[in-house]
Motif scaffolding. Structure first.
Motif, PDB file in Angstrom:
ATOM      1  N   THR A 127      -4.057  21.447  28.455  1.00 43.12           N
ATOM      2  CA  THR A 127      -4.802  21.314  27.181  1.00 43.12           C
ATOM      3  C   THR A 127      -3.877  20.928  26.158  1.00 43.12           C
TER       4      THR A 127
ATOM      5  N   GLU B 101      -3.304  19.953  21.886  1.00 45.27           N
ATOM      6  CA  GLU B 101      -3.815  19.875  20.677  1.00 45.27           C
ATOM      7  C   GLU B 101      -3.206  19.155  19.929  1.00 45.27           C
TER       8      GLU B 101
ATOM      9  N   GLN C 121      -8.642  19.368  20.471  1.00 44.61           N
ATOM     10  CA  GLN C 121      -8.217  19.790  21.851  1.00 44.61           C
ATOM     11  C   GLN C 121      -8.669  18.896  22.981  1.00 44.61           C
TER      12      GLN C 121
ATOM     13  N   ILE D 290      -1.126  24.001  25.255  1.00 46.03           N
ATOM     14  CA  ILE D 290      -1.368  25.012  24.336  1.00 46.03           C
ATOM     15  C   ILE D 290      -1.265  26.141  24.954  1.00 46.03           C
TER      16      ILE D 290
END
Length: 157
Positions: free
Chosen positions: A87, A89, A109, A142
């Motif tokens: 993930t 961002e 995100q 993340i």
């Protein structure tokens, strides 16, 4: 009621004649790191296909410092990940005072899950005046993994 089907606007055509800003001529670029074969210019120049990739893992920043204050209406960010599920961002921030203070434009995100989800394409319609610095801050994972940030293209108009 009258109805007419129309073809979609191709991705490369800007609405109402808008063109991407020539960043080679309009701005200086600052970057926290870059891999030798994937320099930041590759993500900013039209026609380039390699894109930019950080030399080290972790959060990275690309900062465009405009020669003259800009009125921005569109910002496009394209990222790809073909190997690692993660993930990412990113935060886009703008400054009207040469970078002394910033205002957040968007925080996004995205979940990469190769081989199905490998491309993030975000295009934002904005109304920003007198922008002297545009900053893209990318946290590639993340969860704190060892992923390196990369951007296929960053365009503004």
């Amino acid at each position: 009621m009258r109805k007419q089907l129309i073809p979609p606007t191709p991705e490369t055509v800007r609405p109402h004649g808008e063109r991407w800003l020539d960043l080679e001529r309009a701005a200086a670029v600052e970057v926290t790191s870059e891999e030798e074969n994937f320099p930041v210019e590759s993500a900013l120049v039209s026609g380039e296909t390699r894109g930019w990739r950080a030399a080290i893992p972790g959060t990275q920043t690309i900062r465009l410092v405009f020669d003259q204050p800009q009125r921005l209406r569109r910002i496009s960010v394209v990222c790809e990940e073909h190997e690692t599920t993660r993930t990412q961002e990113f935060v886009l921030r703008g400054s009207s005072d040469g970078g002394r203070s910033f205002r957040e434009i968007v925080r996004q995100q995205w979940n990469f899950s190769p081989p199905e989800t490998v491309r993030e394409l975000q295009e934002y319609q904005v109304e920003l005046s007198d922008i002297t610095v545009l900053e893209l801050i990318i946290t590639p994972d993340i969860s704190g993994g060892m992923a390196r940030a990369s951007v296929n293209s960053l365009r503004v108009s």
